[in-house]
Design an enzyme around this catalytic site. Structure first.
Site, short mmCIF file in Angstrom:
data_model
loop_
_atom_site.label_atom_id
_atom_site.label_comp_id
_atom_site.label_asym_id
_atom_site.label_seq_id
_atom_site.Cartn_x
_atom_site.Cartn_y
_atom_site.Cartn_z
N CYS A 127 -16.35 -12.77 8.03
CA CYS A 127 -16.66 -12.46 9.32
C CYS A 127 -18.26 -12.88 9.42
O CYS A 127 -18.59 -13.74 10.31
CB CYS A 127 -16.47 -11.29 9.97
SG CYS A 127 -17.20 -9.89 9.37
N HIS A 162 -17.64 -5.37 11.50
CA HIS A 162 -17.10 -6.79 11.94
C HIS A 162 -17.81 -7.64 12.86
O HIS A 162 -18.37 -6.86 13.97
CB HIS A 162 -15.58 -6.73 12.61
CG HIS A 162 -14.72 -7.95 12.77
ND1 HIS A 162 -14.58 -8.94 11.69
CD2 HIS A 162 -14.33 -8.64 13.90
CE1 HIS A 162 -14.01 -9.98 12.20
NE2 HIS A 162 -13.82 -9.82 13.70
N HIS A 168 -14.19 -16.03 15.51
CA HIS A 168 -14.30 -15.43 14.43
C HIS A 168 -13.47 -15.37 13.39
O HIS A 168 -12.24 -16.17 13.21
CB HIS A 168 -14.42 -13.60 14.64
CG HIS A 168 -12.92 -13.23 14.98
ND1 HIS A 168 -12.54 -11.88 14.65
CD2 HIS A 168 -11.73 -13.77 15.53
CE1 HIS A 168 -11.33 -11.60 15.06
NE2 HIS A 168 -10.79 -12.76 15.73
#
Length: 287
Positions: free
Chosen positions: A200, A249, A261
């Site tokens: 991420c 995240h 993402h």
């Protein structure tokens, strides 16, 4: 676990660069010190050839110039040039000693960081093994339901590309978002920063790098740059968006309540609704 691993890896790389720089400085400093000592040796040789070595110069060539300089009573026996030369040696020796001590401490830190990195890697691999074990324990029906859910997410991502893929941001954020769009479909791999795969924060840091902006490697560090935005209505395309209480995240805001993402192991870079991330939206950051 992946972001903790990334943090340890980033620290290791930083320490390695710092140690390398210090070691280069020490090597150059030692060369300078050798030249200064050679200069003193030449001075002593010239005096010896001209009829004898001055006692003050004998002290001057002592292996412990600090001790010699501290004997203030002998300074009046030296020329200004000799005093200056000896002080330069003294300063250089102190500088080298300080740099060597700094390198020693950083090497200790590096050793402990490498140990930490190994532990974090084991943690990631352990969690992946647990997830695989759980996956293997599912019934055929449950596996099909999971596959259908993944297929729906992939179709949603594809539709987002077709229907809203022309979303544009402005400035650096817009350029970063465009770069991330070019990586749709690339697999998620923990610890990866592209261009063949990403995790991420690897995707977000890579995307901004393509826009000419250097941002930190981990989601936790990325959360501490720029201007924070707490209302989703104020988000703009390309803003960084963070999820979960521990900020583990991060993705890029894509407009319309969507993000672009790299979700997790087993998935690819894609669009997804912020409502299906699995954890709460914490805030955005405008770089």
């Amino acid at each position: 676990a992946t972001e903790k691993y990334n943090g340890a890896k980033e620290k290791q790389e930083k320490l390695q660069k710092e140690i390398s720089t210090i070691q280069d400085n020490v090597a150059r400093g030692q060369q300078d010190l050798n030249k200064l000592r050679d200069g003193l040796g030449s001075m002593a040789t010239a005096q010896y050839r001209s009829g004898g070595l001055d006692p003050s110069v004998q002290l001057f060539l002592s292996s412990d110039p600090d001790d010699y300089l501290d004997k203030a009573s002998t300074l009046d026996q030296l020329s200004a040039q000799q005093v200056e030369g000896l002080k330069k040696i003294q300063d250089k020796q102190r500088e080298l000693a300080q740099e060597r001590a700094e390198a020693t401490e950083k090497l200790k830190d590096l050793a402990s960081t490498r140990t930490e990195l190994g532990k974090k890697k084991q943690e990631v691999q352990g969690k992946l093994a647990e997830a695989q074990k759980l996956l293997n324990s599912l019934t055929a029906k449950e596996k099909q339901e999971l596959a259908d859910q993944q297929a729906r997410a992939d179709r949603s991502s594809a539709q987002r590309v077709e229907l809203g893929g022309n979303a544009k941001g402005s400035g650096f954020a817009g350029a970063a978002f465009s770069a991330a769009q070019s990586q749709i479909g690339k697999p998620y791999v923990y610890g990866s920063t592209g261009p063949s795969s990403f995790d991420c924060s690897g995707l977000t840091s890579w995307a901004y790098a393509q826009a000419g902006v250097s941002i930190p490697r981990t989601s936790e560090s990325q959360a501490n740059i720029g201007t924070r935005i707490y209302s989703t209505s104020d988000l703009q395309v390309g803003d960084l968006v963070f999820f979960f209480n521990d900020i583990h995240h991060v993705g890029l805001y894509a407009g319309g309540g969507q993000i672009l993402h790299a979700p997790r192991t087993g998935t690819v870079v894609r669009y997804e609704s912020m409502s299906t991330i699995g954890g709460p939206f914490m805030f955005g950051v405008r770089v």
